[in-house]
Motif scaffolding. Structure first.
Motif, short mmCIF file in Angstrom:
data_model
loop_
_atom_site.label_atom_id
_atom_site.label_comp_id
_atom_site.label_asym_id
_atom_site.label_seq_id
_atom_site.Cartn_x
_atom_site.Cartn_y
_atom_site.Cartn_z
N SER A 122 0.83 -1.20 0.00
CA SER A 122 0.00 0.00 0.00
C SER A 122 0.87 1.26 0.00
O SER A 122 1.86 1.34 0.75
CB SER A 122 -0.92 0.01 1.22
N LEU A 123 0.51 2.22 -0.85
CA LEU A 123 1.27 3.47 -0.89
C LEU A 123 0.97 4.36 0.32
O LEU A 123 1.79 5.20 0.68
CB LEU A 123 0.96 4.24 -2.18
N ILE A 124 -0.21 4.19 0.92
CA ILE A 124 -0.60 4.98 2.08
C ILE A 124 -0.68 4.05 3.28
O ILE A 124 -1.55 3.17 3.34
CB ILE A 124 -1.96 5.69 1.86
N ARG A 125 0.25 4.24 4.21
CA ARG A 125 0.29 3.42 5.42
C ARG A 125 0.42 4.32 6.63
O ARG A 125 0.52 5.55 6.50
CB ARG A 125 1.44 2.42 5.33
N MET A 126 0.47 3.70 7.82
CA MET A 126 0.48 4.49 9.06
C MET A 126 1.65 5.48 9.12
O MET A 126 1.49 6.61 9.59
CB MET A 126 0.51 3.56 10.28
N PRO A 127 2.86 5.14 8.65
CA PRO A 127 3.97 6.10 8.78
C PRO A 127 3.81 7.37 7.95
O PRO A 127 4.37 8.41 8.31
CB PRO A 127 5.19 5.29 8.31
N ASN A 128 3.06 7.29 6.81
CA ASN A 128 2.97 8.49 5.96
C ASN A 128 1.54 8.97 5.73
O ASN A 128 1.33 9.92 4.98
CB ASN A 128 3.64 8.22 4.60
N ALA A 129 0.55 8.32 6.36
CA ALA A 129 -0.85 8.67 6.11
C ALA A 129 -1.18 10.08 6.58
O ALA A 129 -1.87 10.84 5.89
CB ALA A 129 -1.77 7.65 6.79
N LYS A 130 -0.69 10.46 7.78
CA LYS A 130 -1.04 11.77 8.31
C LYS A 130 -0.41 12.89 7.48
O LYS A 130 -1.04 13.92 7.22
CB LYS A 130 -0.60 11.87 9.78
N THR A 131 0.83 12.69 7.06
CA THR A 131 1.49 13.69 6.22
C THR A 131 0.74 13.86 4.90
O THR A 131 0.57 14.98 4.40
CB THR A 131 2.95 13.28 5.95
#
Length: 422
Positions: A269-278
């Motif tokens: 997945s391109l959107i995961r917990m480490p970069n989702a908020k950003t």
């Protein structure tokens, strides 16, 4: 041969410290006037004196003589030289071994020649003082050679009251003048300000970060399979549906419910917990950092004008519904997916057609790449957006706005309003 007397030069502790520093340990003897090898005691329980030797004289001190070491654990008792020397001999023993050695010596000596069991902090202080690791006047339990015991007690009281911000009451400072007395009190306050306060086991074992170990439950489930098969029906039901401690807090009374966005746990997945908020809050895409540890729950805020034009909504981002209560599913507004149906096996709605009839599906891929057949087959229930590859990130904001527009439209259709879900 000189014998022990009360002068500071013949002080037992001072003699023992000096002999250790000179690498000339004293010799336990059975007589104060040892002149033969048979006078050397093989056991400390049978000895009556310690013989200190230097280049010019030999000094014998009775092992029963009291020293300046005061033990609070023994009722503020002045410890005898035998107990002090025994502590030094057994300085490398652990607490349990030291207690056993003390009991063994006392059992061997009977009523005569027993030693006092010193607690760990007293042993530590005494050994450090004898080694010379602390100054002559720095021990907590050794009374100064040129001060009375009352003066030492007064100094300790001054430490306690100075730490609490109270006035120091000197019992016997040896100073009669009022100005000199006040100067002495101020000096003590400054000394005790520099002391490092030790924490107890409660403060030492508490960290500054709350750890969430709920993920361990998933890994431990496999170990209960065999035992569950042989367990009674009631136990099997309990193992099948373990009690959860949700990390998502229910909304407080009179507080608007927080909508939930589920992310895909897939590594692709391109959107995961480490970069989702950003990505969702700042409109900038960065590759997820797979080497860093991150929380399994995030919060972000977003103003949705058609829902509430005045107050931003607070969203919850999670990548697993393991800690969901049944009523949490009504708060789920979007599910990010990679097109892999296994993601939904623990969802309330496991069939994609049913799932995306209740919530918005979001597929984020690279621009120009072919959509997975599964995403195409799920139809209009899934919003597909494409990110530019490479370092050009100026279109990220446009993609994020498209995602939020889809979420806002689905929320409005589900009945979300200013007061929450109707």
């Amino acid at each position: 041969m000189a014998t022990a007397n009360s002068t500071p030069a013949q002080d037992p502790l001072t003699l023992l410290r000096a002999s250790i520093a000179a690498s000339r340990p004293p010799i336990p003897t059975s007589t104060p006037d040892a002149s033969d090898a048979t006078d050397v005691a093989t056991s400390l329980s049978q000895a009556t004196h310690l013989l200190f030797n230097n280049d010019t004289e030999h000094t014998a001190v009775s092992l029963s003589q009291s020293t300046r070491f005061i033990s609070p654990a023994a009722g503020n008792k002045a410890i005898d030289l035998r107990s002090v020397y025994f502590c030094w001999q057994n300085r490398d023993l652990g607490a349990g071994e030291y207690i056993n050695a003390t009991q063994a010596l006392n059992s061997e000596a009977g009523a005569q020649g027993t030693v006092t069991n010193l607690v760990f902090t007293e042993r530590l202080d005494l050994v450090a003082w004898l080694k010379g690791e602390v100054g002559e006047e720095e021990s907590e339990f050794i009374v100064s050679a040129d001060a009375s015991r009352a003066t030492k007690a007064g100094a300790r009281d001054a430490a306690a009251t100075a730490a609490g911000g109270e006035d120091v009451e000197m019992r016997d400072a040896g100073v009669s003048d009022g100005v000199a007395r006040q100067r002495e009190e101020e000096r003590l306050r400054e000394i005790y300000k520099g002391e490092r306060r030790m924490g107890d086991h409660n403060t030492v074992l508490r960290g500054v970060k709350v750890q969430d170990f709920s993920g361990v439950r998933k890994f431990s489930a496999a170990f209960h399979v065999k035992s569950a098969a042989a367990a009674p029906a009631a136990v099997q039901q309990q193992l099948a549906t373990p009690a959860l401690r949700p990390s998502i807090k229910p909304p407080a009374p009179n507080r608007r419910a927080e909508p939930i966005i589920l992310l895909s746990p897939s590594a692709s997945s391109l959107i995961r917990m480490p970069n989702a908020k950003t990505f969702l809050q700042e409109g900038s895409y960065t590759l997820p950092d797979t080497t860093s540890t991150t929380t399994n729950l995030l919060h972000l805020t977003r103003l949705l004008p058609s829902i509430d034009p005045q107050k931003p909504l607070r969203f919850i981002l999670v990548d697993s519904p393991d800690q969901f209560r049944p009523d949490y599913w009504s708060r789920v507004v979007a599910v990010f997916t990679t097109g892999q149906a296994w993601q939904f096996k623990n969802y309330k709605w496991q069939a994609p057609a049913e799932l995306f009839g209740h919530v918005l599906g979001v597929y984020v891929g690279w621009k120009g790449e072919v959509l997975p057949e599964s995403v195409v087959g799920w139809g209009r229930g899934v919003l597909s957006v494409g990110l530019d590859k490479g370092g050009m990130r100026w279109r990220d904001r446009e993609v994020v706005e498209e995602v939020w527009s889809g979420i806002e439209g689905r929320m409005k259709g589900l009945g979300w309003g200013r007061e929450g879900l109707r």
